[in-house]
Design a protein around this motif. Structure first.
Motif, PDB file in Angstrom:
ATOM      1  N   VAL A  72       0.863  -1.017  -0.323  1.00 41.21           N
ATOM      2  CA  VAL A  72       0.232  -0.028  -0.132  1.00 41.21           C
ATOM      3  C   VAL A  72       0.774   1.270   0.085  1.00 41.21           C
ATOM      4  O   VAL A  72       1.821   1.578   1.086  1.00 41.21           O
ATOM      5  CB  VAL A  72      -1.347   0.027   1.344  1.00 41.21           C
ATOM      6  N   ASP A  73       1.250   2.646  -0.835  1.00 47.46           N
ATOM      7  CA  ASP A  73       1.426   3.793  -1.026  1.00 47.46           C
ATOM      8  C   ASP A  73       0.555   4.355  -0.580  1.00 47.46           C
ATOM      9  O   ASP A  73      -0.073   5.199  -1.241  1.00 47.46           O
ATOM     10  CB  ASP A  73       1.854   3.977  -3.065  1.00 47.46           C
ATOM     11  N   ARG A  74       0.744   4.739   0.859  1.00 51.92           N
ATOM     12  CA  ARG A  74      -0.331   5.646   0.982  1.00 51.92           C
ATOM     13  C   ARG A  74      -0.111   7.101   0.476  1.00 51.92           C
ATOM     14  O   ARG A  74      -0.668   7.868   0.465  1.00 51.92           O
ATOM     15  CB  ARG A  74      -0.649   6.055   2.730  1.00 51.92           C
ATOM     16  N   ALA A  75       1.201   7.684   0.572  1.00 50.25           N
ATOM     17  CA  ALA A  75       1.203   8.892  -0.447  1.00 50.25           C
ATOM     18  C   ALA A  75       0.448   8.983  -1.587  1.00 50.25           C
ATOM     19  O   ALA A  75       0.040  10.121  -2.672  1.00 50.25           O
ATOM     20  CB  ALA A  75       3.126   9.299  -0.456  1.00 50.25           C
ATOM     21  N   GLU A  76       0.656   8.285  -2.547  1.00 55.68           N
ATOM     22  CA  GLU A  76       0.322   7.992  -3.585  1.00 55.68           C
ATOM     23  C   GLU A  76      -1.358   7.734  -4.126  1.00 55.68           C
ATOM     24  O   GLU A  76      -1.931   7.198  -4.916  1.00 55.68           O
ATOM     25  CB  GLU A  76       1.004   7.254  -4.792  1.00 55.68           C
ATOM     26  N   ARG A  77      -1.564   6.615  -2.768  1.00 58.06           N
ATOM     27  CA  ARG A  77      -3.227   5.930  -2.939  1.00 58.06           C
ATOM     28  C   ARG A  77      -3.545   5.163  -3.424  1.00 58.06           C
ATOM     29  O   ARG A  77      -4.586   5.231  -4.464  1.00 58.06           O
ATOM     30  CB  ARG A  77      -4.295   6.842  -2.705  1.00 58.06           C
ATOM     31  N   VAL A  78      -2.538   4.321  -3.313  1.00 56.47           N
ATOM     32  CA  VAL A  78      -2.300   2.707  -4.801  1.00 56.47           C
ATOM     33  C   VAL A  78      -2.274   1.573  -3.691  1.00 56.47           C
ATOM     34  O   VAL A  78      -1.403   1.285  -2.793  1.00 56.47           O
ATOM     35  CB  VAL A  78      -1.103   3.421  -5.878  1.00 56.47           C
ATOM     36  N   VAL A  79      -2.922   1.026  -4.362  1.00 51.71           N
ATOM     37  CA  VAL A  79      -2.542  -0.596  -3.756  1.00 51.71           C
ATOM     38  C   VAL A  79      -1.607  -1.397  -4.939  1.00 51.71           C
ATOM     39  O   VAL A  79      -2.159  -1.598  -6.121  1.00 51.71           O
ATOM     40  CB  VAL A  79      -3.734  -1.270  -3.594  1.00 51.71           C
ATOM     41  N   GLN A 103       0.934  -2.852   8.798  1.00 49.94           N
ATOM     42  CA  GLN A 103       2.540  -2.685   9.505  1.00 49.94           C
ATOM     43  C   GLN A 103       3.124  -2.300   8.683  1.00 49.94           C
ATOM     44  O   GLN A 103       4.211  -1.508   8.734  1.00 49.94           O
ATOM     45  CB  GLN A 103       2.978  -4.013   9.869  1.00 49.94           C
ATOM     46  N   ALA A 104       3.643  -2.744   7.088  1.00 48.54           N
ATOM     47  CA  ALA A 104       4.201  -2.012   5.958  1.00 48.54           C
ATOM     48  C   ALA A 104       4.422  -0.351   6.352  1.00 48.54           C
ATOM     49  O   ALA A 104       5.334   0.251   5.540  1.00 48.54           O
ATOM     50  CB  ALA A 104       4.227  -3.088   5.100  1.00 48.54           C
ATOM     51  N   ALA A 105       2.853  -1.092   5.653  1.00 49.00           N
ATOM     52  CA  ALA A 105       2.090   0.908   5.486  1.00 49.00           C
ATOM     53  C   ALA A 105       2.097   1.797   6.446  1.00 49.00           C
ATOM     54  O   ALA A 105       2.265   3.003   5.922  1.00 49.00           O
ATOM     55  CB  ALA A 105       0.605   0.871   4.400  1.00 49.00           C
ATOM     56  N   GLY A 106       3.275   1.587   7.505  1.00 55.22           N
ATOM     57  CA  GLY A 106       3.476   2.703   8.821  1.00 55.22           C
ATOM     58  C   GLY A 106       1.474   3.010   9.524  1.00 55.22           C
ATOM     59  O   GLY A 106       1.513   3.956  10.351  1.00 55.22           O
ATOM     60  N   GLY A 144      -4.384  -6.498  16.727  1.00 52.88           N
ATOM     61  CA  GLY A 144      -4.847  -6.369  15.054  1.00 52.88           C
ATOM     62  C   GLY A 144      -4.139  -4.941  14.634  1.00 52.88           C
ATOM     63  O   GLY A 144      -3.310  -3.593  15.555  1.00 52.88           O
ATOM     64  N   ILE A 145      -5.354  -4.118  13.646  1.00 59.17           N
ATOM     65  CA  ILE A 145      -4.602  -2.800  13.427  1.00 59.17           C
ATOM     66  C   ILE A 145      -6.020  -1.855  13.978  1.00 59.17           C
ATOM     67  O   ILE A 145      -6.788  -2.747  14.029  1.00 59.17           O
ATOM     68  CB  ILE A 145      -5.257  -2.959  11.638  1.00 59.17           C
ATOM     69  N   VAL A 146      -5.555  -1.186  14.260  1.00 58.03           N
ATOM     70  CA  VAL A 146      -6.168  -0.217  14.897  1.00 58.03           C
ATOM     71  C   VAL A 146      -6.867   0.861  14.713  1.00 58.03           C
ATOM     72  O   VAL A 146      -6.628   1.485  13.361  1.00 58.03           O
ATOM     73  CB  VAL A 146      -5.322   0.548  16.321  1.00 58.03           C
ATOM     74  N   VAL A 147      -8.937   0.605  15.124  1.00 57.61           N
ATOM     75  CA  VAL A 147      -9.265   1.377  14.353  1.00 57.61           C
ATOM     76  C   VAL A 147     -10.039   2.458  15.866  1.00 57.61           C
ATOM     77  O   VAL A 147      -9.685   1.565  17.038  1.00 57.61           O
ATOM     78  CB  VAL A 147     -10.305   0.557  13.549  1.00 57.61           C
ATOM     79  N   ASP A 148     -10.577   3.477  14.942  1.00 55.54           N
ATOM     80  CA  ASP A 148     -11.568   4.196  16.429  1.00 55.54           C
ATOM     81  C   ASP A 148     -13.401   4.141  16.044  1.00 55.54           C
ATOM     82  O   ASP A 148     -13.104   2.665  15.062  1.00 55.54           O
ATOM     83  CB  ASP A 148     -11.117   5.617  15.538  1.00 55.54           C
ATOM     84  N   ASP A 149     -14.370   4.570  16.356  1.00 54.53           N
ATOM     85  CA  ASP A 149     -15.559   4.074  16.424  1.00 54.53           C
ATOM     86  C   ASP A 149     -15.691   4.660  15.196  1.00 54.53           C
ATOM     87  O   ASP A 149     -16.924   3.815  15.030  1.00 54.53           O
ATOM     88  CB  ASP A 149     -16.191   4.954  17.801  1.00 54.53           C
ATOM     89  N   SER A 193      -5.288   4.793  11.985  1.00 59.55           N
ATOM     90  CA  SER A 193      -4.497   6.195  11.610  1.00 59.55           C
ATOM     91  C   SER A 193      -3.706   6.611  10.860  1.00 59.55           C
ATOM     92  O   SER A 193      -3.479   7.986  10.736  1.00 59.55           O
ATOM     93  CB  SER A 193      -2.747   5.782  12.763  1.00 59.55           C
ATOM     94  N   ASP A 194      -4.394   6.249   9.737  1.00 57.27           N
ATOM     95  CA  ASP A 194      -4.892   6.952   8.785  1.00 57.27           C
ATOM     96  C   ASP A 194      -6.236   6.898   8.116  1.00 57.27           C
ATOM     97  O   ASP A 194      -7.092   6.314   7.769  1.00 57.27           O
ATOM     98  CB  ASP A 194      -3.736   6.439   7.190  1.00 57.27           C
ATOM     99  N   PRO A 195      -6.737   8.287   8.244  1.00 53.12           N
ATOM    100  CA  PRO A 195      -7.859   8.816   8.216  1.00 53.12           C
ATOM    101  C   PRO A 195      -8.502   8.268   7.051  1.00 53.12           C
ATOM    102  O   PRO A 195      -9.992   8.241   6.293  1.00 53.12           O
ATOM    103  CB  PRO A 195      -8.319  10.149   8.323  1.00 53.12           C
ATOM    104  N   ARG A 196      -7.803   7.815   5.402  1.00 54.90           N
ATOM    105  CA  ARG A 196      -8.521   7.011   4.272  1.00 54.90           C
ATOM    106  C   ARG A 196      -8.547   6.106   4.437  1.00 54.90           C
ATOM    107  O   ARG A 196      -8.746   4.987   2.749  1.00 54.90           O
ATOM    108  CB  ARG A 196      -7.819   8.114   3.505  1.00 54.90           C
TER     109      ARG A 196
END
Length: 420
Positions: free
Chosen positions: A76-83, A265-268, A274-279, A284-287
């Motif tokens: 996952v490239d978060r900067a480019e928003r690409v998988v 994990q690799a995407a930071g 598990g992968i931490v999520v909110d309500d 941790s990346d809102p997208r």
């Protein structure tokens, strides 16, 4: 979310497909599914293994063109928003949803892997996917010696399926009793008796130390199994910590599951259990969101189908602009053990089945009818319960528990006749 916003879902299981279904055909959704099989309900794999259901019976509703089967997301490239995918393609997203599920836990057993190797010996099977189920089924024949390692929900399900197929089954459980996460000692004792009546040999408080193997004789030889290549190792037994050895043609690893968090994990992204999520099921990346077995909400990783569906539904409302906070899932575990030919045992457990000091406990047991019912009350609230053998009252109990209501008459809730 507008119809031109691109939603990419990594994971073609129950959670990912439920989300795609809820978002509807007007949404620009792409689901990346690693498995080549048509999507299926993992909960029913034990029924397939037992021979009661054909694999196609487990099929989930057809997802249509939104699903790309046999495609694995590798980065996952978060900067480019690409998988980035393993077939060289990329999927661009405005919103990314991780529904990567979980993997079977492979315990650190001596002899499980060769040095620097990652290939299981022939005859050793995990029990998590349809491929696992079909490979294990192909290795079975009446009288085959099977050892199941792990006495939780997964291990018990596999055990009764193997017994239904005529295998000689030994169940090895490290804990004090079966299904420790769901059942108390009394309920587990009834479960123990039921499995024993099916011909299962059970060892509790039993730690497995390793496997014994020998060189397989190849597809032309007489070694049992599904035709191992010449020179491949074949399992011959299971060694216990006390030195006792169990002969085995087949070994099933049912030691639990672990959330698949590698991509996150690799995407930071923030990962704990598990992968931490909110309500709003945001990472941790809102997208990027996460749902299902891979997600950790409020410190809890559920690993249950009911929670996966609730999270998918909650996220659909978030993405369509009508967010309602996800506050967690109150999970009810249900299981049917055995079939009509040998008498079935129905089981249900919810909430906290072990009482704390000061809790009130109501317990009804009938060994002759093989029924057991227990509820735990804290203050004026029902906080948990377990039922075996007769589940006619589980609906009323579960509604009282889920609603946080004060139970006015526990005997009426526990029985059909008010306790008479």
């Amino acid at each position: 979310m507008t119809s031109d916003q691109r939603v990419v879902v990594i994971g073609g299981g129950l959670a990912g497909l439920r989300l795609a279904q809820r978002l509807g055909p007007a949404a620009a959704v792409t689901v990346l599914g690693e498995e080549t099989h048509a999507p299926y309900n993992r909960v029913l794999l034990a029924e397939v293994l037992a021979g009661r259901y054909a694999p196609e019976v487990t099929a989930l509703p057809a997802p249509g063109p939104v699903l790309r089967r046999g495609v694995r997301a590798v980065r996952v490239d978060r900067a480019e928003r690409v998988v980035h995918c393993d077939d060289g393609t990329v999927a661009r997203y405005d919103t990314l949803v991780l529904a990567t599920g979980s993997n079977a836990v492979l315990p650190p057993l001596r002899g499980l892997f060769e040095p620097e190797g990652r290939e299981l010996p022939d005859g050793v099977h995990a029990f998590r996917t349809m491929d696992d189920c079909l490979a294990l089924s192909a290795a079975l024949r009446p009288g085959v010696r099977a050892v199941v390692i792990g006495g939780g929900l997964l291990g018990v399900s596999a055990t009764r399926a193997l017994a239904a197929r005529g295998a000689q089954v030994v169940l090895a459980q490290q804990g004090e009793h079966l299904m420790e996460r769901q059942l108390d000692a009394g309920a587990s004792a009834l479960l123990h008796t039921h499995l024993t009546s099916l011909g299962v040999e059970i060892h509790t408080e039993c730690r497995v130390r390793g496997l014994t193997t020998s060189a397989a004789r190849g597809s032309g030889g007489s070694a049992p199994g599904n035709g191992a290549a010449l020179g491949q190792r074949r399992v011959t037994g299971v060694e216990l910590a006390d030195g006792y050895r169990l002969d085995a043609d087949v070994v099933v690893l049912a030691c639990g599951v672990r959330p698949r968090t590698g991509l996150a994990q690799a995407a930071g992204l923030e990962v704990r259990k598990g992968i931490v999520v909110d309500d709003h099921l945001r990472t941790s990346d809102p997208r990027i969101h996460a749902i299902g077995d891979c997600a950790e909400h409020d410190g809890q990783v559920y690993g249950l189908a009911g929670a996966a569906l609730e999270q998918a539904d909650a996220l659909a409302t978030v993405l369509t602009g009508a967010p309602a906070p996800y506050t967690g899932t109150r999970a009810l575990t249900r299981l049917t053990l055995g079939g009509a030919e040998n008498g079935s045992l129905d089981l249900a457990a919810f909430g906290e089945t072990t009482a704390l000091p000061g809790d009130d406990v109501v317990r009804l047991a009938d060994a002759t009818r093989r029924t057991y019912r227990k509820v735990v009350v804290r203050g004026d609230r029902l906080v948990g319960g377990v039922l075996l053998g007769e589940l006619s009252t589980v609906g009323a109990l579960a509604r009282t528990w889920e609603g946080g209501e004060a139970p006015h008459d526990l005997f009426h809730l526990l029985t059909d006749d008010g306790g008479h």
